[in-house]
Design an enzyme around this catalytic site. Structure first.
Site, PDB file in Angstrom:
ATOM      1  CE  LYS A 189       4.179   3.185  13.409  1.00 22.24           C
ATOM      2  NZ  LYS A 189       3.889   2.610  12.088  1.00 22.24           N
ATOM      3  CG  HIS A 200      -2.099  -0.876   1.118  1.00 14.92           C
ATOM      4  ND1 HIS A 200      -3.353  -0.499   1.505  1.00 14.92           N
ATOM      5  CD2 HIS A 200      -2.220  -2.130   0.628  1.00 14.92           C
ATOM      6  CE1 HIS A 200      -4.196  -1.490   1.276  1.00 14.92           C
ATOM      7  NE2 HIS A 200      -3.537  -2.492   0.750  1.00 14.92           N
ATOM      8  N   PRO A 251      -4.339   0.321  18.767  1.00 14.88           N
ATOM      9  CG  PRO A 251      -6.174  -0.979  18.150  1.00 14.88           C
ATOM     10  CD  PRO A 251      -5.563  -0.274  19.311  1.00 14.88           C
TER      11      PRO A 251
HETATM   12  C1  PHB Z   1      -5.779  -4.373  10.453  1.00 18.38           C
HETATM   13  O1  PHB Z   1      -6.028  -5.278  11.252  1.00 18.38           O
HETATM   14  O2  PHB Z   1      -5.843  -4.568   9.222  1.00 18.38           O
HETATM   15  C2  PHB Z   1      -5.400  -3.041  10.964  1.00 18.38           C
HETATM   16  C3  PHB Z   1      -5.417  -2.783  12.340  1.00 18.38           C
HETATM   17  C4  PHB Z   1      -5.078  -1.531  12.813  1.00 18.38           C
HETATM   18  C5  PHB Z   1      -4.735  -0.528  11.927  1.00 18.38           C
HETATM   19  C6  PHB Z   1      -4.697  -0.782  10.558  1.00 18.38           C
HETATM   20  C7  PHB Z   1      -5.042  -2.032  10.085  1.00 18.38           C
HETATM   21  O3  PHB Z   1      -4.415   0.716  12.391  1.00 18.38           O
END
Ligand code: PHB
Ligand code: APR
Length: 384
Positions: free
Chosen positions: A292, A72, A288
């Site tokens: 990170k 991405h 989340p």
């Molecule tokens: C995901 O599980 O795809 C995910 C989780 C937290 C994020 C971005 C993607 O900030």
């Protein structure tokens, strides 16, 4: 039984450490409380920084990741009825992220460990660590594993960190007054890139796992239970939050997984005591929003591998002594970034109109000023 490094926990941190040590000729035994099936199925985050991908590829466990991982080059911030792209290729040229489920990383690591004859033991109960000051050993189910060093890779609820005597660690933490409800659904992603959405109803995130599987998160009350969220309610809420720009329609499908994740920040310092070294969630947790958690675990393990290689290779303890300090700079940068992303995008119950205006003003700044957007992009793709 004897090994050089006793590793508690077969999450990404413990498995990767075991594999990287193996590549340096250092022996380890991994002791995991859960079954292999459980750890391979546990759905977690899915954004890998460039440095994480590089580490996995260099370690020889990146073959499927390269094939199936989704590169991405930007993310979308959606608020106030419009979407705004943060273009990584323009702001941080040559740096990007890869979307690949954490449990896929875990599967690849377990397969690599077993193929190399690694000693990874599942369903190990009553693990306890002892002799941390001088002669470390691990006990479990009536057995004893003597080692020179113990790596505590057993996550936030593990036994390693609580084995450090009281008064040694400084703990920094914050609980957020909301949680994330995460789902996995059999439906093609409705967007090519991740969408981080702020609405008056709360935050929503559109992510994905493959061309046919999407991953979504909804901000929910801290005490929300999966039972409160039947499928229809989830889709209705995702639609209400994500279909907040003209022309965007959310595809829906069968929901195959649901879970509630508390939003918490936590750091224990130092990340070491005597011959015990903590890595990953055992030492720190981030909310989340900045994606990170896994990347920090991998970064810790890289530092610990170099330190252990110097120690076992030529008896130098200098890097081991500096392990915590070397990790904490990145840990705190990620703490700040995760706090910042969380604050920017969620609704807070005690927010007054002034607070909401500030939030909108900041979102506008981040999506209109190249300098501000670069700050986001640079942190999101990860520090070198
Ligand atoms: C995901 O599980 O795809 C995910 C989780 C937290 C994020 C971005 C993607 O900030
Ligand atoms: N004995 C043995 N194993 C244990 C014990 C114990 N007492 N307690 C916990 N474990 C195991 C857990 O079952 C889990 O498999 O330790 C492992 C820790 O793995 P994770 O929680 O995945 O933590 P970590 O490897 O540090 O990975 C970093 O990145 O996306 C984030 O938080 C997410 O898990 C993720 C993390």
């Amino acid at each position: 039984m004897r090994t050089q490094v006793g590793i508690i926990g077969a999450g990404p941190a413990g498995l990767l450490l075991s594999h990287l040590l193996h590549l340096r000729g250092i022996s380890s035994v991994v002791l995991e409380k859960r079954g292999r099936d459980y750890v391979e199925r546990r759905v977690r985050a899915g954004v890998l920084e460039q440095g994480t991908v590089d580490t996995l590829v260099e370690a020889g466990v990146g073959e499927r990741l390269r094939r199936e991982g989704l590169p991405h080059h930007g993310i979308e911030l959606r608020y106030g009825g419009a979407g705004h792209r943060i273009p990584f290729e323009k702001l941080v040229p040559g740096r990007s992220i890869t979307v690949y489920g954490q449990q896929e990383v875990v599967k690849d690591l377990i397969a690599a460990r077993l193929a190399a004859g690694g000693d990874v033991r599942f369903e190990i109960e009553d693990v306890a660590v002892h002799g941390l000051e001088s002669e470390p050993y691990v006990t479990f189910g009536g057995e004893r594993l003597d080692c020179e060093v113990i790596a505590g890779c057993d996550g936030f609820h593990g036994v390693s960190r609580p084995s450090i005597p009281e008064g040694v660690l400084s703990v920094f933490e914050r609980e957020y007054p909301f949680a994330w409800l995460g789902i996995l659904a059999k439906v093609a992603p409705s967007s090519e890139e991740l969408i981080y959405t702020r609405t008056e109803r709360g935050f929503a995130l559109h992510s994905m796992r493959s061309p046919t599987v999407s991953r979504f998160y909804l901000q929910v009350p801290a005490d929300a239970r999966v039972e409160d969220w039947p499928d229809e309610r989830i889709w209705a809420e995702l639609r209400a939050r994500l279909e907040s720009v003209p022309g965007f329609t959310l595809g829906t499908g069968e929901i195959t997984e649901k879970g509630v994740t508390p939003m918490r920040a936590f750091v224990a310092e130092p990340m070491q005591y005597g011959r015990l070294y903590l890595a990953g969630d055992a030492a720190h947790i981030v909310p989340p929003t900045g994606a990170k958690g896994l990347n920090l675990a991998v970064a810790d393990v890289r530092v610990l591998t170099e330190a252990l290689a110097a120690y076992f290779g030529h008896g130098s303890a200098e890097l081991l002594d500096g392990y915590s300090e070397a990790c904490l700079r990145r840990v705190w940068r990620a703490q700040h970034f995760s706090w910042w992303m969380t604050t920017l995008l969620h609704t807070f119950e005690d927010d007054d109109p002034y607070g909401r205006r500030l939030q909108m003003s900041y979102l506008e700044y981040v999506t209109s000023s190249e300098a501000a957007a670069t700050t986001l992009a640079e942190n999101y793709v990860g520090l070198p």
